[in-house]
Design a protein around this motif. Structure first.
Motif, PDB file in Angstrom:
ATOM      1  N   ALA A 169       0.702  -1.299   0.048  1.00 22.66           N
ATOM      2  CA  ALA A 169       0.213   0.036  -0.171  1.00 22.66           C
ATOM      3  C   ALA A 169       1.103   1.200   0.058  1.00 22.66           C
ATOM      4  CB  ALA A 169      -0.768   0.043   1.078  1.00 22.66           C
ATOM      5  N   ARG A 170       1.812   1.037   0.788  1.00 25.43           N
ATOM      6  CA  ARG A 170       2.972   2.429   0.850  1.00 25.43           C
ATOM      7  C   ARG A 170       3.612   2.550  -0.467  1.00 25.43           C
ATOM      8  NH1 ARG A 170       7.496   2.684   5.273  1.00 25.43           N
ATOM      9  NH2 ARG A 170       8.242   0.664   4.446  1.00 25.43           N
ATOM     10  N   ALA A 171       3.908   1.511  -1.157  1.00 27.07           N
ATOM     11  CA  ALA A 171       4.612   1.505  -2.581  1.00 27.07           C
ATOM     12  C   ALA A 171       3.514   2.090  -3.458  1.00 27.07           C
ATOM     13  CB  ALA A 171       4.929   0.060  -3.091  1.00 27.07           C
ATOM     14  N   ARG A 172       2.402   1.674  -3.492  1.00 22.54           N
ATOM     15  CA  ARG A 172       1.271   2.067  -4.414  1.00 22.54           C
ATOM     16  C   ARG A 172       1.367   3.532  -4.457  1.00 22.54           C
ATOM     17  NH1 ARG A 172      -2.052  -2.628  -3.506  1.00 22.54           N
ATOM     18  NH2 ARG A 172      -3.177  -1.284  -1.815  1.00 22.54           N
ATOM     19  N   PHE A 173       1.103   4.305  -2.954  1.00 21.27           N
ATOM     20  CA  PHE A 173       0.962   5.723  -3.026  1.00 21.27           C
ATOM     21  C   PHE A 173       2.235   6.358  -3.486  1.00 21.27           C
ATOM     22  CE2 PHE A 173       2.571   9.378  -0.400  1.00 21.27           C
ATOM     23  CZ  PHE A 173       1.299  10.194  -0.367  1.00 21.27           C
ATOM     24  N   VAL A 174       3.482   5.783  -3.134  1.00 21.83           N
ATOM     25  CA  VAL A 174       4.711   6.357  -3.485  1.00 21.83           C
ATOM     26  C   VAL A 174       4.675   6.385  -5.269  1.00 21.83           C
ATOM     27  CG1 VAL A 174       7.175   6.136  -4.013  1.00 21.83           C
ATOM     28  CG2 VAL A 174       6.112   6.080  -1.822  1.00 21.83           C
ATOM     29  N   ILE A 175       4.217   5.295  -5.753  1.00 25.76           N
ATOM     30  CA  ILE A 175       4.167   5.214  -7.232  1.00 25.76           C
ATOM     31  C   ILE A 175       3.276   6.122  -8.077  1.00 25.76           C
ATOM     32  CG2 ILE A 175       3.649   3.956  -9.293  1.00 25.76           C
ATOM     33  CD1 ILE A 175       4.991   1.566  -7.335  1.00 25.76           C
ATOM     34  N   GLU A 176       2.235   6.339  -7.204  1.00 26.33           N
ATOM     35  CA  GLU A 176       1.166   7.467  -7.649  1.00 26.33           C
ATOM     36  C   GLU A 176       1.267   8.682  -7.639  1.00 26.33           C
ATOM     37  OE1 GLU A 176      -2.408   6.214  -5.417  1.00 26.33           O
ATOM     38  OE2 GLU A 176      -2.878   4.523  -6.396  1.00 26.33           O
ATOM     39  N   GLU A 177       2.215   9.123  -6.552  1.00 25.15           N
ATOM     40  CA  GLU A 177       2.687  10.460  -6.463  1.00 25.15           C
ATOM     41  C   GLU A 177       4.083  10.646  -7.409  1.00 25.15           C
ATOM     42  OE1 GLU A 177       1.126  12.827  -4.997  1.00 25.15           O
ATOM     43  OE2 GLU A 177      -0.589  11.198  -4.642  1.00 25.15           O
ATOM     44  N   CYS A 178       4.535   9.729  -8.064  1.00 26.90           N
ATOM     45  CA  CYS A 178       5.657  10.034  -8.800  1.00 26.90           C
ATOM     46  C   CYS A 178       5.457  11.082  -9.849  1.00 26.90           C
ATOM     47  CB  CYS A 178       5.909   8.511  -9.595  1.00 26.90           C
ATOM     48  SG  CYS A 178       7.339   8.860 -10.989  1.00 26.90           S
ATOM     49  N   GLU A 179       6.266  12.001 -10.049  1.00 25.38           N
ATOM     50  CA  GLU A 179       6.434  13.070 -10.966  1.00 25.38           C
ATOM     51  C   GLU A 179       7.726  13.026 -11.929  1.00 25.38           C
ATOM     52  OE1 GLU A 179       5.934  15.219 -13.657  1.00 25.38           O
ATOM     53  OE2 GLU A 179       4.078  15.636 -12.273  1.00 25.38           O
ATOM     54  N   PRO A 180       7.673  12.420 -12.945  1.00 23.22           N
ATOM     55  CA  PRO A 180       8.872  12.476 -13.936  1.00 23.22           C
ATOM     56  C   PRO A 180       9.699  13.746 -14.008  1.00 23.22           C
ATOM     57  CG  PRO A 180       7.292  11.019 -14.774  1.00 23.22           C
ATOM     58  CD  PRO A 180       6.543  11.766 -13.790  1.00 23.22           C
ATOM     59  N   ALA A 181       8.752  14.764 -14.175  1.00 19.88           N
ATOM     60  CA  ALA A 181       9.568  16.295 -14.385  1.00 19.88           C
ATOM     61  C   ALA A 181      10.563  16.688 -13.510  1.00 19.88           C
ATOM     62  CB  ALA A 181       8.436  17.175 -14.741  1.00 19.88           C
ATOM     63  N   THR A 182      10.387  16.109 -12.161  1.00 18.20           N
ATOM     64  CA  THR A 182      11.051  16.493 -11.008  1.00 18.20           C
ATOM     65  C   THR A 182      12.499  16.388 -11.274  1.00 18.20           C
ATOM     66  OG1 THR A 182       9.340  15.650  -9.503  1.00 18.20           O
ATOM     67  CG2 THR A 182      11.609  16.058  -8.484  1.00 18.20           C
ATOM     68  N   GLU A 183      13.433  17.523 -10.811  1.00 19.13           N
ATOM     69  CA  GLU A 183      14.924  17.349 -11.146  1.00 19.13           C
ATOM     70  C   GLU A 183      15.600  17.569 -10.012  1.00 19.13           C
ATOM     71  OE1 GLU A 183      15.309  21.067 -13.447  1.00 19.13           O
ATOM     72  OE2 GLU A 183      14.358  20.231 -15.323  1.00 19.13           O
ATOM     73  N   SER A 184      15.163  17.404  -8.793  1.00 23.12           N
ATOM     74  CA  SER A 184      16.217  17.096  -7.720  1.00 23.12           C
ATOM     75  C   SER A 184      15.130  16.260  -6.502  1.00 23.12           C
ATOM     76  CB  SER A 184      16.544  18.350  -7.022  1.00 23.12           C
ATOM     77  OG  SER A 184      15.413  18.969  -6.473  1.00 23.12           O
ATOM     78  N   ALA A 185      15.925  15.734  -5.486  1.00 20.67           N
ATOM     79  CA  ALA A 185      15.392  15.146  -4.405  1.00 20.67           C
ATOM     80  C   ALA A 185      14.498  16.039  -3.390  1.00 20.67           C
ATOM     81  CB  ALA A 185      16.357  14.458  -3.620  1.00 20.67           C
ATOM     82  N   GLY A 186      15.412  17.474  -3.491  1.00 28.53           N
ATOM     83  CA  GLY A 186      14.294  18.212  -2.637  1.00 28.53           C
ATOM     84  C   GLY A 186      13.149  18.871  -3.091  1.00 28.53           C
ATOM     85  N   GLU A 187      12.965  18.545  -4.488  1.00 27.00           N
ATOM     86  CA  GLU A 187      11.507  18.754  -4.985  1.00 27.00           C
ATOM     87  C   GLU A 187      10.396  17.554  -4.623  1.00 27.00           C
ATOM     88  OE1 GLU A 187      11.718  19.769  -9.377  1.00 27.00           O
ATOM     89  OE2 GLU A 187      13.729  20.768  -9.043  1.00 27.00           O
ATOM     90  N   SER A 188      11.138  16.427  -4.661  1.00 24.64           N
ATOM     91  CA  SER A 188      10.453  15.526  -4.260  1.00 24.64           C
ATOM     92  C   SER A 188       9.814  15.667  -2.992  1.00 24.64           C
ATOM     93  CB  SER A 188      10.832  14.080  -4.299  1.00 24.64           C
ATOM     94  OG  SER A 188      11.423  13.894  -5.959  1.00 24.64           O
TER      95      SER A 188
END
Length: 298
Positions: A169-188
């Motif tokens: 369930a935690r994995a599904r949340f993380v994957i759903e919130e994925c944003e490929p345009a992100t350019e740094s860990a801080g933005e994530s």
């Protein structure tokens, strides 16, 4: 270290190399010159000296081999602990600085990177989404997607096939919130803070153009409908010198004057700290009238 000993170096001489600061003990009995830590070939060779027979590196170690850094803030100068899987029937290695699990990883989930067996980007991203702290997991999945190494819909499909598995369930949340345009860990990390507070999900990498259509600025995150931007100001590029602070202030004043955007910059303490000033500030700027969720423990 074994190679140094074989070359005739004494333990005392090897200890002096460590004390000099020029060398780092990457893994047990593996000493690497500090300046070579980011060399992919050096990483692979170091891992190959301690990887158990039949094993494959996984999770943080696999991501590190793929060139994606999943270490928590403050640990960037230290190599990650070696994490690996071995097939059923092979004894787990119990050694300081090494985590080993028994797992029958399908053949399609393992590939060879610079001579080292490792879980594939897709398997590694899914494993991190399941087992790493959420803010580190999201940064890793974002980075894999940004580099084109994984396809978020494919990760979602793989997660559905693991329905009922541990931490899925935690994995599904993380994957759903994925944003490929992100350019740094801080933005994530910043985006996760806003989403977990149940604020509207911000748009990533907003391009601000002038009347002629030329791109003038680009914002990390924001809400175009109300012209509010939120940016993660990393230490290296925004807080290292006074000139950087002045440039950021000048840029944001220009965004307000010429384009009507209110843009705030936040730093690591705002994003990774316990206070919810960040969420309350953004909520006020965008006119959010809902209930903010309490800060979650990462």
């Amino acid at each position: 270290m074994r190679e140094l000993r074989a070359a005739g170096r004494s333990w005392k001489a090897i200890h002096r190399l460590e004390q000099s600061g020029d060398y780092v003990q990457m893994f047990r009995s593996v000493l690497v010159r500090r300046s070579a830590l980011d060399d992919p070939e050096v990483r692979a060779r170091a891992i190959s000296t301690v990887l158990p027979p039949g094993g494959a590196v996984c999770r943080e170690s696999a991501a590190w081999l793929h060139g994606i850094d999943t270490r928590a803030p403050g640990l960037h100068l230290q190599p990650p602990a070696l994490q690996c899987v071995v097939p059923a029937g092979v004894s787990r290695v119990r050694r300081s600085g090494q985590r080993c699990w028994v797992s029958d990883a399908p053949q399609d989930d393992v590939h060879v990177v610079r001579g080292v067996p490792a879980t594939t980007p897709a398997r590694t991203a899914l494993d991190l989404a399941r087992y790493a702290p959420r803010f580190l997991a999201l940064a890793a999945v974002d980075a894999y997607a940004h580099q084109g190494h994984v396809d978020p819909p494919d990760l979602e499909r793989r997660a559905r096939l693991l329905a009922g598995a541990r931490n899925i369930a935690r994995a599904r949340f993380v994957i759903e919130e994925c944003e490929p345009a992100t350019e740094s860990a801080g933005e994530s990390w910043l985006r996760l803070r806003l989403v977990e507070a149940e604020l509207p999900r911000p748009q990533a990498q907003i391009r601000i153009r002038d009347a002629a259509g030329r791109e003038v600025y680009r914002l990390d995150l924001g809400y175009p409908a109300v012209r509010v931007g939120v940016e993660y100001d990393g230490e290296a590029f925004h807080h290292a010198t006074h000139a950087q602070l002045v440039a950021d202030d000048r840029r944001r004043r220009d965004l307000a004057r010429r384009f009507g955007w209110t843009v705030i910059g936040v730093h690591r303490g705002d994003v990774l700290g316990r206070r919810n000033d960040l969420e309350r500030t953004v909520a006020g700027l965008i006119g959010f009238t809902g209930v903010l969720m309490a800060r979650q423990q990462w």
